[in-house]
Write a protein that holds these residues in place. Sequence first.
Motif, short mmCIF file in Angstrom:
data_model
loop_
_atom_site.label_atom_id
_atom_site.label_comp_id
_atom_site.label_asym_id
_atom_site.label_seq_id
_atom_site.Cartn_x
_atom_site.Cartn_y
_atom_site.Cartn_z
N ASP A 245 -5.86 -1.68 -5.56
CA ASP A 245 -4.64 -1.06 -6.08
C ASP A 245 -4.04 -1.93 -7.19
OD1 ASP A 245 -4.86 0.89 -4.06
OD2 ASP A 245 -3.15 0.13 -2.90
N VAL B 204 -8.75 5.82 -8.92
CA VAL B 204 -8.01 5.39 -7.72
C VAL B 204 -8.04 6.50 -6.66
CG1 VAL B 204 -5.67 4.89 -6.89
CG2 VAL B 204 -6.57 3.68 -8.88
N PHE C 21 2.38 1.79 -3.50
CA PHE C 21 1.44 1.93 -4.61
C PHE C 21 1.47 3.29 -5.29
CE2 PHE C 21 -2.92 2.82 -6.16
CZ PHE C 21 -2.88 2.01 -7.28
N ARG D 140 -3.33 8.84 0.20
CA ARG D 140 -2.77 7.56 0.64
C ARG D 140 -1.99 7.74 1.95
NH1 ARG D 140 -2.22 2.29 -1.27
NH2 ARG D 140 -4.34 2.79 -1.93
N GLU E 118 -10.12 6.08 -3.07
CA GLU E 118 -9.34 6.20 -1.83
C GLU E 118 -10.06 7.09 -0.83
OE1 GLU E 118 -5.66 5.46 0.37
OE2 GLU E 118 -6.33 4.64 -1.54
N MET F 88 0.82 -1.21 0.00
CA MET F 88 0.00 0.00 0.00
C MET F 88 0.86 1.26 0.00
SD MET F 88 -3.07 -1.18 2.51
CE MET F 88 -3.81 0.46 2.50
N CYS G 108 -6.00 -3.01 -0.96
CA CYS G 108 -4.73 -3.44 -1.55
C CYS G 108 -4.99 -4.18 -2.87
CB CYS G 108 -3.97 -4.31 -0.56
SG CYS G 108 -2.24 -4.55 -1.00
#
Length: 172
Positions: A153, A60, A20, A113, A64, A17, A150
């Motif tokens: 991702d 993404v 990523f 993130r 998130e 993670m 995860c």
Amino acid sequence: MTTPAAAPLHPATLQAMADFPRQLEQFYEAIPATHRDWTPASWEGIPSETFSALGQICHVRDIEVDGYQLRFARTLAEVNPVLASLDGYVLERERNYASADAKEVFAAFRAARAKTMGMLGGLTPEALARTAEFEGYGALTLRSLVHYLCSHDQQHLAGLQWLLGKIDASRA
């Protein structure tokens, strides 16, 4: 021996993670600039949602923040909450992914993130065992949510590689 439910998050998951954002940027940069918003004639076989490379990174970022951060917070704060699934294609239309600036998307995603990693850092096994119901997934724990993020991702890294394959095939 410690059972998975009584253990902290596995270091391999946390490392994946943390790595990523860098990997996502590298995979995106591998897409020719002329093809960042390109879409193939057929999406057959794509391992992620059917977004252009630019759409992949926007998705993404949005999942998130609007998806997983909210799900983690609710699972920690509420008793067995029902967690909504988000329609990425609705977000794409509403947020006009095709006009996004990739540098801004990456800056926002890196910050998001980092916040996610901060939310997850140091959670106790008891916190990781908290439960929720996730639309489309069913009953799960907070630890389950971490693994699903995860996995999400990895799907999008695979989606970018798939697009690279389609780009190369279109030039043949």
